[in-house]
Design a protein around this motif. Structure first.
Motif, PDB file in Angstrom:
ATOM      1  N   VAL A  37       0.925  -1.244   0.153  1.00  0.00           N
ATOM      2  CA  VAL A  37       0.012  -0.036  -0.050  1.00  0.00           C
ATOM      3  C   VAL A  37       0.779   1.209   0.059  1.00  0.00           C
ATOM      4  O   VAL A  37       1.834   1.465   1.008  1.00  0.00           O
ATOM      5  N   ALA A  39       1.327   4.699   0.770  1.00  0.00           N
ATOM      6  CA  ALA A  39       0.568   5.835   1.379  1.00  0.00           C
ATOM      7  C   ALA A  39       1.408   6.989   1.442  1.00  0.00           C
ATOM      8  O   ALA A  39       1.268   7.959   2.308  1.00  0.00           O
ATOM      9  N   ILE A  60      -5.135   4.956  -3.501  1.00  0.00           N
ATOM     10  CA  ILE A  60      -5.475   4.882  -2.182  1.00  0.00           C
ATOM     11  C   ILE A  60      -6.379   6.068  -1.669  1.00  0.00           C
ATOM     12  O   ILE A  60      -7.133   6.280  -1.086  1.00  0.00           O
ATOM     13  N   ILE A  64      -9.913   6.269   0.448  1.00  0.00           N
ATOM     14  CA  ILE A  64      -9.961   6.899   1.581  1.00  0.00           C
ATOM     15  C   ILE A  64     -11.236   8.130   1.583  1.00  0.00           C
ATOM     16  O   ILE A  64     -11.878   8.263   2.355  1.00  0.00           O
ATOM     17  N   LEU A 108      -8.044   3.706   7.363  1.00  0.00           N
ATOM     18  CA  LEU A 108      -7.083   2.601   6.594  1.00  0.00           C
ATOM     19  C   LEU A 108      -7.382   1.169   7.476  1.00  0.00           C
ATOM     20  O   LEU A 108      -7.213   0.063   6.509  1.00  0.00           O
ATOM     21  N   LEU A 112      -8.284  -2.032   4.973  1.00  0.00           N
ATOM     22  CA  LEU A 112      -7.560  -3.138   4.889  1.00  0.00           C
ATOM     23  C   LEU A 112      -7.980  -4.574   5.446  1.00  0.00           C
ATOM     24  O   LEU A 112      -7.616  -5.521   5.147  1.00  0.00           O
ATOM     25  N   ILE A 124       2.820  -1.218   4.111  1.00  0.00           N
ATOM     26  CA  ILE A 124       2.617   0.087   3.957  1.00  0.00           C
ATOM     27  C   ILE A 124       3.564   0.951   3.744  1.00  0.00           C
ATOM     28  O   ILE A 124       4.147   1.117   4.942  1.00  0.00           O
ATOM     29  N   ILE A 133      -2.053  10.488   7.910  1.00  0.00           N
ATOM     30  CA  ILE A 133      -2.098   9.234   7.065  1.00  0.00           C
ATOM     31  C   ILE A 133      -1.129   8.153   7.754  1.00  0.00           C
ATOM     32  O   ILE A 133      -1.311   6.890   7.854  1.00  0.00           O
ATOM     33  N   ASN A 136      -2.828   6.698  10.543  1.00  0.00           N
ATOM     34  CA  ASN A 136      -3.940   5.873  10.026  1.00  0.00           C
ATOM     35  C   ASN A 136      -3.008   4.328   9.817  1.00  0.00           C
ATOM     36  O   ASN A 136      -3.434   3.280  10.145  1.00  0.00           O
ATOM     37  N   ALA A 137      -1.684   4.405   9.253  1.00  0.00           N
ATOM     38  CA  ALA A 137      -0.998   3.191   8.928  1.00  0.00           C
ATOM     39  C   ALA A 137      -0.438   2.461  10.015  1.00  0.00           C
ATOM     40  O   ALA A 137      -0.647   1.135  10.277  1.00  0.00           O
TER      41      ALA A 137
END
Length: 254
Positions: A37, A39, A60, A64, A108, A112, A124, A133, A136-137
């Motif tokens: 992914v 990001a 992505i 989102i 995320l 996922l 990621i 972001i 989020n990861a």
């Protein structure tokens, strides 16, 4: 169930994207089903794996912000078993657009969740910042790999990242683990590189990967051909290092 691993370090130029692409390719070469992914708004992992950013309809960003189906954003690569969700420069603005979303730190995670049944590993590639972001990861991930460049300011900023990880663990993702610190751009001829290695090892002990990613010309050249180094030059040091790292990660699971 697949394992989600984020590659994060808010310091730029430490080899995050290089590691993301080549680790993903190496895991796929070892017959694992892998989703990368991207990001990072720079989208270097996408172009480095041969995705033409100007041609893609769904990235992505669309997943989102526009709630696009995540399956529409998955693209195949030249390596069997390796898929990618590409990034887009629009992702720069996504953080502001996400501010009003409910559960904005867990977008995320929701995206996922269904993918965990379809892949062995989801990597990621985070952007060099500790923005929403990246949060989020880290919230979606089971673990995080922290690439550390063998240079003078290597340890600077790591405490900030570790602090962020601590906050995320306490508030958003209690099961987040550190997969390991990965030393990148290592040149054994340089005394400084060896000092940094010793220092990181002293600080983080068994959390440091045995595998070290050495400085390697082929590793730098491969992305301009839209290929991971394992396809560009299988016998190069860069390819061997990343394959060793992939084996080390698989071994840890046993």
């Amino acid at each position: 169930m697949g394992k989600i691993i984020a590659l994060a370090n808010q310091k730029g130029g430490v080899g995050k994207t290089t590691t993301s692409m080549n680790l993903a390719a190496s895991l796929a070469t070892l017959e694992k089903k892998v989703l990368l992914v991207d990001a990072d708004p720079q989208a270097n992992a996408s172009s480095g794996l041969g995705v033409d950013i100007s041609e893609i309809d769904c990235s992505i960003y669309e997943c989102i912000i526009d709630h696009a189906d995540v399956h529409d954003a998955i693209y195949t690569t030249d390596i069997e078993g390796l898929d990618i969700i590409p990034s887009h420069i629009d992702l720069v603005g996504a953080e502001i657009e996400m501010l009003n979303l409910p559960n904005r730190e867990k977008v995320l995670t929701a995206l996922l969740a269904p993918m965990k049944n379809e892949y062995d590993y989801i990597l990621i590639d985070c952007s060099p910042s500790l923005g929403l972001i990246t949060v989020n990861a880290l919230t979606a991930a089971n673990s995080v790999i922290i690439p550390v460049q063998c240079e003078y300011f290597a340890l600077e900023g790591i405490s900030k990242l570790l602090n962020t990880i601590k906050i995320i663990k306490s508030k958003l993702n209690p099961s987040l683990e550190i997969e390991g610190f990965l030393l990148t751009m290592y040149d054994s001829r340089l005394r400084l590189a060896n000092q940094i290695y010793d220092e990181v090892k002293k600080h983080f002990q068994e959390l440091v990967f045995k595998t070290v990613i050495q400085r390697n010309v082929k590793l730098s050249e491969a992305p301009s051909h839209g290929l991971p180094v394992i396809l560009y030059d299988t016998d190069s040091t860069g390819a061997k290092n990343h394959l060793a790292l992939a084996k080390e990660i698989i071994e840890k699971e046993k």
